[in-house]
Design an enzyme around this catalytic site. Sequence first.
Site, PDB file in Angstrom:
ATOM      1  N   ARG A 138     -13.163  12.501   3.623  1.00 32.43           N
ATOM      2  CA  ARG A 138     -11.916  13.266   3.839  1.00 32.43           C
ATOM      3  C   ARG A 138     -11.446  13.917   2.547  1.00 32.43           C
ATOM      4  O   ARG A 138     -10.915  15.025   2.559  1.00 32.43           O
ATOM      5  CB  ARG A 138     -10.815  12.329   4.358  1.00 32.43           C
ATOM      6  N   HIS A 177       0.852  -1.181   0.000  1.00 30.57           N
ATOM      7  CA  HIS A 177       0.000   0.000   0.000  1.00 30.57           C
ATOM      8  C   HIS A 177       0.889   1.232   0.000  1.00 30.57           C
ATOM      9  O   HIS A 177       1.942   1.244   0.626  1.00 30.57           O
ATOM     10  CB  HIS A 177      -0.879   0.011   1.254  1.00 30.57           C
ATOM     11  N   LYS A 211      -7.816  -1.171   6.456  1.00 29.55           N
ATOM     12  CA  LYS A 211      -8.097  -1.860   5.180  1.00 29.55           C
ATOM     13  C   LYS A 211      -7.268  -3.124   5.063  1.00 29.55           C
ATOM     14  O   LYS A 211      -7.741  -4.145   4.608  1.00 29.55           O
ATOM     15  CB  LYS A 211      -7.654  -0.982   4.003  1.00 29.55           C
ATOM     16  N   ASP A 258     -13.938   2.818   6.733  1.00 25.87           N
ATOM     17  CA  ASP A 258     -12.839   3.496   6.031  1.00 25.87           C
ATOM     18  C   ASP A 258     -13.297   3.994   4.664  1.00 25.87           C
ATOM     19  O   ASP A 258     -12.975   5.116   4.268  1.00 25.87           O
ATOM     20  CB  ASP A 258     -11.619   2.585   5.870  1.00 25.87           C
ATOM     21  N   SER A 271      -6.620   4.522   8.376  1.00 22.92           N
ATOM     22  CA  SER A 271      -7.244   4.191   7.099  1.00 22.92           C
ATOM     23  C   SER A 271      -6.489   3.026   6.441  1.00 22.92           C
ATOM     24  O   SER A 271      -7.079   2.019   6.029  1.00 22.92           O
ATOM     25  CB  SER A 271      -7.226   5.427   6.198  1.00 22.92           C
TER      26      SER A 271
HETATM   27  N1  URA Z   1      -4.019   5.883   1.634  1.00 23.32           N
HETATM   28  C1  URA Z   1      -5.066   5.403   2.330  1.00 23.32           C
HETATM   29  O1  URA Z   1      -5.503   4.293   2.130  1.00 23.32           O
HETATM   30  N2  URA Z   1      -5.636   6.183   3.238  1.00 23.32           N
HETATM   31  C2  URA Z   1      -5.190   7.397   3.498  1.00 23.32           C
HETATM   32  O2  URA Z   1      -5.745   8.031   4.344  1.00 23.32           O
HETATM   33  C3  URA Z   1      -4.095   7.903   2.777  1.00 23.32           C
HETATM   34  C4  URA Z   1      -3.518   7.121   1.847  1.00 23.32           C
END
Ligand code: URA
Length: 435
Positions: A168, A82, A187, A161, A183
């Site tokens: 956001r 990620h 996930k 999320d 966040s």
């Molecule tokens: N990537 C994400 O999944 N969430 C965030 O808040 C910022 C970057």
Amino acid sequence: MRTVDLIIKKRDGLELTTEEIQFFVQGFTDETIADYQASAWAMAVLLNGMSDREVTDLTLAMANSGEVLDLSKVVDIALDKHSTGGVGDKTTLVVEPIVSACGLRVGKMSGRGLGFSGGTLDKMESIPGYRTNLTKAEFLAQLKDLGLVLTGQTGKLAPADGKMYALRDVTGTVDSLALIASSIMSKKIAAGAQRMVLDVKVGVGAFMKTLPEAKKLASIMVSIGRLAKRKVVCLLSDMNQPLGYAVGNALEVKEAIETLHGGGPQDFREHCLDVASHLLVLGKAAGTLAAARKKAEATLQDGSALERFRKLVAAQGGDVSYVDDPGKLPVAPIIKEVTAPKSGYIKWIDAQIVGETSVEMGAGRATKEDTIDPAVGIVVLHKVGDRVKKGEPLFVLHANSQKSLKAAETRVLAAHKWSAKKVKRLRHSYGVVDK
Ligand code: URA
């Protein structure tokens, strides 16, 4: 408990209890807490921060706000990657196929653009037919059969999320350390990842502007991983200038395909090999980073990573002829090459300005309802440290109107800063945080 009291508590810089955080996440998920209250709460968190305990509580509450996947029947080691978000960051499109070509199964649930940073799903949707909304059953079946999946987070995984992310994006509450860490980790935990590489971007084009902030985010995510019994490796990588050259959805897909062909911009290729190598070590496909890198490089040279990308696109309903001939991808009606206004060394290409400009041109969203124009964006033609002569091509704009072209030209020209003296190239990596 009243939501307004939780907003006031956070506004006044006080700590929320575990129960209060669970109440908020539960209410936001089942919509008994309205978006306007959640927005005010997110802004209070952005302004006042959260303790490590609050962030961990928030992460676990969001991870448990929906289904939590168990991938143990499908893969030996559930791997994931990620990025915290950057400009020109198309890394997943190259890294996943490399890892898959090295024999590991990898299924990833990616996101959409957030603020000035692009989103993997928006990029992949430039390929006609490509589905980013696989069901859980489809995700598991494809991970088992093909060993490679790249889709969106199903609404059932960490729904808190999904909702918070979209809110956001349009309420100026993206760049909060607590909200970013929770966040990402919620996930990953919900998607069943056991070992993960988190690419923490640092610089003006990242949500973390400074190295100390990025290190702090990395260490929060590593410690959430420890509490949740997940192995987390964070790479700190540069995001002061765009990654690679292309910024904008179809343009980035083209650049990723070039890289899968063994070419592509040098900084982007290096970065992909770096991320892939860490994943290969975590997934036990290689004993050392050096051995992993050799394996990864070989997949770009022999075409096996490209072949995996083709298979991925086909499996998710995408038209593979666009991979074979990226010239078919959406093209903007106006394409303009802008030349250097002076001679000198480039000392700065402000990634945030480039990212924002690309969003303004239509590559991202200003409101939740906005649609994306896959064709528009910017291709910068240089890197910090390059010497450029007056009149040489500096960047190319792909626009859908004259008005947007004009505004973009002014902004991207201003994003380039010049020096008469030689300028050092930017580092690509600032190290690793895994403890
Ligand atoms: N990537 C994400 O999944 N969430 C965030 O808040 C910022 C970057």
